[in-house]
Design an enzyme around this catalytic site. Structure first.
Site, PDB file in Angstrom:
ATOM      1  N   HIS A  28       3.819   2.209  -3.557  1.00 29.55           N
ATOM      2  CA  HIS A  28       4.765   1.465  -2.716  1.00 29.55           C
ATOM      3  C   HIS A  28       5.893   0.875  -3.573  1.00 29.55           C
ATOM      4  O   HIS A  28       6.194  -0.312  -3.501  1.00 29.55           O
ATOM      5  CB  HIS A  28       4.037   0.356  -1.939  1.00 29.55           C
ATOM      6  CG  HIS A  28       4.777  -0.111  -0.723  1.00 29.55           C
ATOM      7  ND1 HIS A  28       4.153  -0.687   0.356  1.00 29.55           N
ATOM      8  CD2 HIS A  28       6.102  -0.108  -0.406  1.00 29.55           C
ATOM      9  CE1 HIS A  28       5.045  -1.026   1.273  1.00 29.55           C
ATOM     10  NE2 HIS A  28       6.235  -0.681   0.832  1.00 29.55           N
ATOM     11  N   SER A  73       6.697  -7.830   0.770  1.00 30.90           N
ATOM     12  CA  SER A  73       5.998  -7.232   1.912  1.00 30.90           C
ATOM     13  C   SER A  73       4.481  -7.341   1.841  1.00 30.90           C
ATOM     14  O   SER A  73       3.805  -7.107   2.846  1.00 30.90           O
ATOM     15  CB  SER A  73       6.398  -5.758   2.056  1.00 30.90           C
ATOM     16  OG  SER A  73       6.089  -5.041   0.879  1.00 30.90           O
ATOM     17  N   GLU A  80      -3.386   0.571   2.087  1.00 25.88           N
ATOM     18  CA  GLU A  80      -3.080   0.012   0.769  1.00 25.88           C
ATOM     19  C   GLU A  80      -3.333  -1.499   0.741  1.00 25.88           C
ATOM     20  O   GLU A  80      -3.155  -2.173   1.769  1.00 25.88           O
ATOM     21  CB  GLU A  80      -1.628   0.321   0.385  1.00 25.88           C
ATOM     22  CG  GLU A  80      -0.567  -0.282   1.278  1.00 25.88           C
ATOM     23  CD  GLU A  80       0.851   0.135   0.885  1.00 25.88           C
ATOM     24  OE1 GLU A  80       1.659  -0.781   0.636  1.00 25.88           O
ATOM     25  OE2 GLU A  80       1.145   1.348   0.840  1.00 25.88           O
ATOM     26  N   GLN A 100      18.716   1.340   8.023  1.00 26.97           N
ATOM     27  CA  GLN A 100      19.455   1.186   6.766  1.00 26.97           C
ATOM     28  C   GLN A 100      19.146   2.320   5.787  1.00 26.97           C
ATOM     29  O   GLN A 100      20.054   2.962   5.253  1.00 26.97           O
ATOM     30  CB  GLN A 100      19.105  -0.164   6.135  1.00 26.97           C
ATOM     31  CG  GLN A 100      19.559  -1.368   6.937  1.00 26.97           C
ATOM     32  CD  GLN A 100      20.948  -1.843   6.547  1.00 26.97           C
ATOM     33  OE1 GLN A 100      21.623  -1.253   5.714  1.00 26.97           O
ATOM     34  NE2 GLN A 100      21.374  -2.934   7.152  1.00 26.97           N
ATOM     35  N   ARG A 114       6.148   3.150   5.852  1.00 23.97           N
ATOM     36  CA  ARG A 114       4.935   2.346   5.926  1.00 23.97           C
ATOM     37  C   ARG A 114       3.746   3.292   6.026  1.00 23.97           C
ATOM     38  O   ARG A 114       3.804   4.304   6.721  1.00 23.97           O
ATOM     39  CB  ARG A 114       4.964   1.399   7.131  1.00 23.97           C
ATOM     40  CG  ARG A 114       5.956   0.245   6.986  1.00 23.97           C
ATOM     41  CD  ARG A 114       5.467  -0.771   5.947  1.00 23.97           C
ATOM     42  NE  ARG A 114       6.294  -1.967   5.903  1.00 23.97           N
ATOM     43  CZ  ARG A 114       7.293  -2.159   5.060  1.00 23.97           C
ATOM     44  NH1 ARG A 114       7.617  -1.186   4.203  1.00 23.97           N
ATOM     45  NH2 ARG A 114       7.968  -3.295   5.057  1.00 23.97           N
TER      46      ARG A 114
END
Length: 377
Positions: free
Chosen positions: A255, A45, A238, A127, A209
Site C-alpha cells: 500500500h 489511511s 491488509e 483525482q 483499496r
C-alpha cells in the site's frame, strides 16, 4: 494545545510543532485512551476514526487525514460531534499514477509488448484516475474510463460501461474508493464472475483499496496459469496478506503506490494549512519548500525518445520491482507490512527531474507524463 500526528507523516512534526505540542503515534494502533485531552488528530489511511476511537476524546475539535481517500473516517459521526474534518484530495494522485505506469512499463519489457499498442481501462475517474488518463492520452496511449458517478453528474468525458471496458481493455487499472452501499458499490467490484471472464492476455492492477478485488477469487483465477497477470498494491485484509496469493502476483507492494515524497509532503501541508485556517492562524506551508533536490535532477536526451528511452528514464526514477522485491523478502516477518510503510524510501515523482533536449527530441509528450522539460538550442 496537544496534537497527535501519525509517525509516518513526513514534515509533520516540524510543521505542527509551530502550533502546539506534537505527540507522534503509530496510526494503526491508536486507542481511545490516546485521545484523552487531545485537541487535534492528524492521521493517514491506517487509522479508523469511528465511535470507539473517539469515545474518550473530550477535547477533540479537528481531524485531518493526509490522504486523498476518506473511507477510513466516519465523517457523519465527526459532524454530529462538532469535530471539524479535512482531507487532502489529490495529494497522492501523481504517485499512484506513476506506480501504475511503472507496472505497465516493466510488464511490457517482461512480456514483450508495447504499451502504445494496448488499451488501458481506468475504473474510477476521480483525482488519480483522471490524472492517469491525462498522462496516458498525452503519450498517445488508447484509454477507456468508467465512473458512473462522474457520468451521472454530467462530466463531459466519454465513459465506457464497466462490462465493455473490462472486455475491451488489455490493461485494467483500479482507482475507486471502497463502498458497500449506494447505487454503485465497489466492494468486490472485481468478483469471481468478472475475474473468470478475463482473458489470459489481460493485466489487472489494483492501487485503490484492497476489497475492490475479491482476493480469494483472484487467487483461484491466477491458479489457472493461462497468462493472466495481476499486480496489487493493496490487499483485502491488509496488513494481513494471503501468502498463497503472493507468489501468483506479478508485483506486490504494501500500500505504497501513493507514498512518493512529493505526495506525502502535499498531504501534510494540505492538512497543516487547513488546521491553520481553522485556528485563524496566518501560518502556511508549501510542499515545494520542504522537498530536497532529486538525486538525479537533470537528464540529457540527444535524440528523439523511443520506448526503450521511456523505459530507462521512468525506471530510473521509480521501478516497481524494487518495492516488490523488498515486500517478498520481508512480508513474512511480524509487523512487516506497516514497517515497510514506515521506513519507505524517499521516492520521487517524475516532476523532480528536468529532461533537456533540442526540438528534435519531441519532449512534449514527456511533459504530459509529468517531467519538467527544457528545450536546448
Amino acid at each position: 494545545m496537544k496534537i497527535i500526528v501519525d509517525e509516518n507523516m513526513p514534515y509533520a512534526e516540524e510543521l505542527f510543532s509551530q502550533l502546539g505540542e506534537v505527540i507522534l503515534k503509530p496510526g494503526r494502533t491508536l486507542t481511545a485512551d490516546d485521545l484523552i485531552d487531545i485537541d487535534a488528530l492528524m492521521i493517514r489511511s491506517v487509522t479508523k476514526v469511528n465511535a470507539e476511537l473517539i469515545s474518550k476524546a473530550n477535547k477533540l475539535k479537528f481531524v485531518g487525514t493526509a490522504t486523498a481517500g476518506m473511507d477510513h473516517v466516519d465523517q457523519a459521526l465527526l459532524k454530529e460531534k462538532g469535530i471539524f474534518f479535512t482531507a487532502a484530495p489529490g495529494c497522492n494522485k501523481v504517485g499512484v499514477a506513476e506506480y501504475a505506469f511503472s507496472v505497465m512499463m516493466v510488464l511490457a519489457q517482461q512480456q514483450g509488448f508495447s504499451v502504445f499498442d494496448k488499451t488501458v481501462g481506468i475504473i474510477g475517474a476521480g483525482q488519480v484516475g483522471s490524472y492517469l488518463e491525462k498522462c496516458l492520452k498525452g503519450m498517445g496511449i488508447n484509454v477507456l474510463i468508467n465512473d458512473p458517478f462522474k457520468q451521472e453528474a454530467g462530466d463531459p468525458r466519454s465513459f465506457t460501461p464497466l462490462a465493455e471496458l473490462i472486455e475491451q481493455s488489455d490493461i485494467i487499472t483500479l482507482h475507486t474508493p471502497i463502498t458497500k452501499d449506494g447505487l454503485h458499490p465497489t466492494h468486490h467490484l472485481i468478483d469471481e464472475k468478472v475475474l473468470n471472464g478475463l482473458r489470459g492476455d489481460q493485466i489487472l492492477i489494483n492501487a485503490a483499496r484492497g476489497p475492490v478485488v475479491d482476493n480469494q477469487a483472484l487467487k483461484q483465477r491466477l491458479m489457472k496459469q493461462d497468462g493472466f497477470t495481476a499486480a496489487l498494491d493493496v490487499f483485502e485484509f491488509e496488513p494481513e496478506v494471503d501468502m498463497e496469493l503472493l507468489p501468483l502476483l506479478a508485483f506486490a507492494t504494501p500500500h505504497v503506490a501513493g507514498y512518493g515524497l512529493e505526495g506525502k509532503a502535499r498531504g501534510t501541508t494540505m492538512i497543516f494549512n487547513s488546521y491553520c485556517e481553522f485556528l485563524n492562524n496566518e501560518l502556511r506551508a508549501h510542499a515545494s519548500d520542504l522537498l530536497p533536490t532529486a538525486p538525479v535532477p537533470t537528464m540529457m536526451l540527444d535524440r528523439a525518445w523511443d520506448e526503450a528511452t521511456l523505459h530507462n528514464i521512468t525506471q530510473l526514477i521509480y521501478d516497481v520491482r524494487k518495492d516488490d522485491a523488498l515486500f517478498r523478502r520481508e512480508i513474512s516477518k511480524p509487523g512487516a507490512f506497516d514497517l515497510m510503510r514506515k521506513n519507505y524510501w524517499d521516492r520521487r515523482e517524475y516532476s523532480a527531474v528536468t529532461l533537456v533536449g533540442n526540438e528534435t527530441c519531441n519532449l512534449a509528450p514527456l511533459a504530459e507524463l509529468g517531467f519538467q522539460i527544457e528545450v536546448s538550442q
